[in-house]
Write an enzyme that holds these catalytic residues in place. Structure first.
Site, short mmCIF file in Angstrom:
data_model
loop_
_atom_site.label_atom_id
_atom_site.label_comp_id
_atom_site.label_asym_id
_atom_site.label_seq_id
_atom_site.Cartn_x
_atom_site.Cartn_y
_atom_site.Cartn_z
CD GLU A 226 -2.54 5.44 6.82
OE1 GLU A 226 -2.60 5.56 5.58
OE2 GLU A 226 -1.56 4.93 7.41
CG ASN B 19 -1.69 1.26 1.43
OD1 ASN B 19 -1.75 2.08 0.52
ND2 ASN B 19 -2.30 1.41 2.59
CB SER C 14 5.81 -1.87 11.91
OG SER C 14 5.47 -0.52 12.16
N GLY D 233 3.20 2.28 10.71
CA GLY D 233 4.18 3.34 10.56
C GLY D 233 4.93 3.69 11.83
CG HIS E 93 -5.57 1.85 5.39
ND1 HIS E 93 -5.10 2.79 6.28
CD2 HIS E 93 -4.56 0.97 5.18
CE1 HIS E 93 -3.84 2.47 6.59
NE2 HIS E 93 -3.50 1.38 5.94
CD GLU F 108 -2.98 -2.47 7.33
OE1 GLU F 108 -1.85 -2.66 6.89
OE2 GLU F 108 -3.68 -1.49 7.03
CE LYS G 27 0.04 3.15 4.77
NZ LYS G 27 0.23 3.22 6.22
P1 13P Z 1 3.46 0.36 7.49
O1 13P Z 1 3.96 -0.93 6.86
O2 13P Z 1 4.18 1.57 6.96
O3 13P Z 1 3.43 0.28 8.98
O4 13P Z 1 1.95 0.56 7.00
C1 13P Z 1 1.06 -0.50 7.12
C2 13P Z 1 -0.18 -0.13 6.40
O5 13P Z 1 -0.92 0.75 6.79
C3 13P Z 1 -0.50 -0.87 5.16
O6 13P Z 1 -1.80 -0.62 4.74
#
Ligand code: 13P
Length: 240
Positions: free
Chosen positions: A91, A10, A203, A165, A89, A159, A12
């Site tokens: 976010e 992803n 992560s 992150g 997601h 997640e 983003k």
């Molecule tokens: P990270 O791997 O950067 O922690 O992000 C995970 C994520 O949100 C994948 O959708």
């Protein structure tokens, strides 16, 4: 039932036209026996499709078309070559107040366009600290997955919000417990639950991938930061 490992990236809101080199490198280095997927920003889908790596979107609207300025429909994603789309997601749940009901309304749109829906769930740190992680994720699953989910049309991504992150990851025991919980909940509703893939995200990096991807009921990963560089993404795919 055999579940093929899926390693999904992803990106983003990262990536410009020049990022095509990363997708080309992923195509060149793709290991056998693992399914790969890259979900770049919508602006890049058309140019990155047909390079040897399946491409997905990061979000879609529940409607096929209409007066929804700034949004993108599942049909539009499919039209330019996407084969999957991430929905719910964290976010988007946090930044745009996307509720379980909204996530649930997007999934049939994805299916209708022929896309696999990657449905995301996960608890916050506060919820885990209060011992509510299993209940929170259970409620998200109940509210976010519509009837009709199959092994082919749906993937679940667990997640934990606090692991995204941050460099933090849950313990092996906690991931094992959560993925078993998700599998059991799917089994209570869907005939193909045993074939549905459950990804871990948060992560996930080359140095922890082998250990996490070996956990029972972890059928792959959804990777943010480490998916931006072909080298890291491929290292995770090889670890699977
Ligand atoms: P990270 O791997 O950067 O922690 O992000 C995970 C994520 O949100 C994948 O959708």
């Amino acid at each position: 039932m055999i579940r093929r490992t899926l390693i999904a990236g992803n990106w983003k809101m990262n990536g410009l036209s020049a990022s095509a080199v990363e997708v080309n490198a992923i195509a060149d280095g793709a290991p056998n026996g693992v399914d790969l997927l890259i979900c770049p920003p919508a602006t890049l889908i058309a140019s990155l499709a047909n390079r040897g790596v399946p491409i997905g979107g990061q979000n879609c609207h529940s409607e096929v078309k209409g007066a929804y300025t700034g949004d993108v429909s599942a049909d539009q994603l499919a039209d330019v070559g996407a084969v999957a789309v991430i929905v719910g997601h964290s976010e988007r749940r946090q930044e745009y107040e996307v509720t379980d009901a909204i996530v649930c309304s997007k999934v049939p749109a994805a299916w209708g366009a022929g896309l696999t829906a990657i449905i995301c769930v996960g608890e916050t740190k506060e919820q885990r600290d209060h011992g509510a992680a299993l209940d929170v994720v259970g409620a998200q699953l109940a509210g976010s997955i519509p009837d009709g989910a199959t092994a082919a049309n749906s993937v679940i991504a667990y997640e934990p919000v606090w692991a995204i992150g941050t460099g933090l990851v849950p313990s092996i025991n906690d991931i094992t417990e959560m993925h078993a919980h998700i599998r059991a909940q799917l089994a209570g509703r869907f005939a193909e639950a045993k074939g549905m893939r459950i990804l871990y995200g948060g992560s996930l990096k080359p140095d922890n991938a082998a250990e996490i991807l070996a956990i029972e009921n972890v059928d792959g990963g959804l990777i943010g930061g480490a998916s931006l560089k072909a080298e890291d993404f491929l290292a995770i795919a090889r670890a699977a």
